[in-house]
Design an enzyme around this catalytic site. Structure first.
Site, PDB file in Angstrom:
ATOM      1  N   GLU A   1      44.363  50.369  39.343  1.00 56.43           N
ATOM      2  CA  GLU A   1      43.511  49.221  39.030  1.00 56.43           C
ATOM      3  C   GLU A   1      42.445  49.546  37.975  1.00 56.43           C
ATOM      4  O   GLU A   1      41.750  50.554  38.076  1.00 56.43           O
ATOM      5  CB  GLU A   1      42.840  48.768  40.327  1.00 56.43           C
TER       6      GLU A   1
ATOM      7  N   HIS B   1      40.494  39.386  43.569  1.00 56.51           N
ATOM      8  CA  HIS B   1      39.464  40.392  43.819  1.00 56.51           C
ATOM      9  C   HIS B   1      38.624  39.974  45.028  1.00 56.51           C
ATOM     10  O   HIS B   1      38.272  38.806  45.175  1.00 56.51           O
ATOM     11  CB  HIS B   1      38.574  40.469  42.569  1.00 56.51           C
TER      12      HIS B   1
HETATM   13 MG    MG Z   1      38.554  46.351  41.609  1.00 60.58          MG
END
Ligand code: MG
Length: 398
Positions: free
Chosen positions: A248, A324
């Site tokens: 990520e 998120h």
């Molecule tokens: Mg993140």
């Protein structure tokens, strides 16, 4: 129904906090020399850009008595000023059902300065509050207005595992494995500034977590923009054997070509998007095949109106969306799209970096059971109320 008022309040945490560990997550400031010196020395607080101890809460009130709640987690005082000075006048007196028009109005009126970053975050909060009103006025949860239920429950991945000592990380992973989580995200503590010793430490931490969770669970790896392209290219082949589900934000959010190059290597899927904004911002990421997983946050990208469109766009590209941060505004989008297979889940902890502050400000945030959260079919709107439980620990402005 007309919008009567919009109120933005800043909630700043003044209660006790857990002292931060040194460099518990690589971040974009690691490559700046003054921060780097402290980070290499270790132990010092190099994490000041990774702390969110204040939120802006937006309340949209209608003339028939409904109050919708939205929130912004970025630059809260600036966000409040944007809502007060620019956005509230654009929506007061308007019909909240004209949400597309109102979203476009806010987006285009602030376009010269607002289209990415805190401007969009502020728009998001107003839009989310409008959707909460729509749900409350129809007696339906927001996800029912977006397409309805596409899954029995939402699978969640446990998201914390900051870089601490390896024993502590292993204990933490074991605790949440025992609670039923089958997917975990961990943070790297080291990046380009830490040299080969950091490479070894990063690999050791992944190995330690895999040792506990085995290979039948998903493992996600978080860089939080703390690496650069060259370092990420060196790391990917070394990480391959741990079978991560994704890596990520290896590089800063503006480096779309960097994401594309890493993703094209085909070694580990690259994810990102929590620092991207707007429908067209995501089109760029998708056109370049820069990410294999999109991770927008509804309270950054322009709210539910815009996130719903981004969901459709990602579905057309067959790139899954795993927003998120979990949290209600994202759960409703995830529940209503088949292309959103799971959610991030920040558990409730004592206040540390501030990801957990959501639980202290709002009531109604779902708690994971057996690694899943669910949304009620009979709770109108987003299902959040303002909590009074921890109010003594907040300074509230506005
Ligand atoms: Mg993140």
């Amino acid at each position: 129904m007309k919008i009567e008022s919009v109120r933005a309040r800043v909630y700043e945490w003044r209660g006790p906090t857990v002292p931060p560990q040194g460099n518990f997550c690589s971040n974009a400031m690691d490559l700046v020399y003054d921060n780097r010196a402290r980070s290499v020395a270790g132990g010092d607080d190099t994490m000041n850009t990774f702390r969110f101890h204040a939120w802006t809460v937006v309340e949209v009130r209608t003339d028939d008595g409904h109050v919708g709640l939205g929130n912004v987690a970025l630059a809260p005082r600036v966000a409040k000023a944007i809502v007060d000075e620019y956005l509230a006048p654009l929506v007061v007196g308007q019909d909240p059902w004209d949400y597309e028009y109102l979203n476009q109005r806010m987006y285009r009126a602030t376009h010269a300065w607002g289209r990415k970053g805190v401007g969009m975050a502020a728009i998001s909060a107003v839009d989310i509050a409008i959707w909460d009103v729509l749900g409350k006025s129809t007696g339906k949860p927001v996800f029912k207005l977006l397409g309805g239920r596409t899954k029995e429950r939402i699978p969640c991945y446990y998201s914390k595992l900051y870089r601490t000592d390896l024993d502590a990380m292993q204990k933490e992973a074991k605790t949440y494995l025992d609670q039923g989580f089958r997917a975990f995200k961990m943070r790297f503590g080291y990046g380009p500034a830490h040299g080969q010793r950091g490479v070894v430490e990063n690999l050791k931490s992944v190995e330690a977590v895999r040792e506990v969770i085995g290979y039948e669970c998903d493992l996600m790896l978080e860089c939080y923009m703390g690496w650069n392209l060259e370092y990420a290219k060196r790391m990917l082949p070394r990480l391959e054997r741990f079978q991560p589900r994704w890596l990520e934000e290896p590089v800063i959010a503006d480096d779309i070509e960097g994401y594309a190059e890493l993703n094209a290597m085909g070694i580990v899927p690259i994810s990102g998007g929590e620092h991207e904004f707007s429908l067209l911002g995501f089109r760029q990421l998708l056109d370049r095949r820069a990410v294999s997983v999109v991770q927008y946050d509804t309270n950054r990208v322009g709210g539910i109106t815009m996130a719903h469109k981004i969901n459709a766009l990602c579905e057309a590209y067959q790139v899954p969306v795993i927003p998120h941060a979990g949290q209600m505004h994202n759960y409703h989008l995830t529940m209503s799209s088949l292309n959103c297979p799971m959610s991030e889940y920040f558990p409730m902890f004592d206040v540390e970096v501030g990801n957990e502050l959501f639980y202290y400000i709002f009531e109604g945030e779902p708690v994971a059971r057996d690694g899943h959260v669910d949304l009620a079919d009979d709770v109108p709107g987003l299902g959040l109320t303002l909590s009074t439980k921890y109010l003594d620990h907040f300074e509230v402005t506005g």
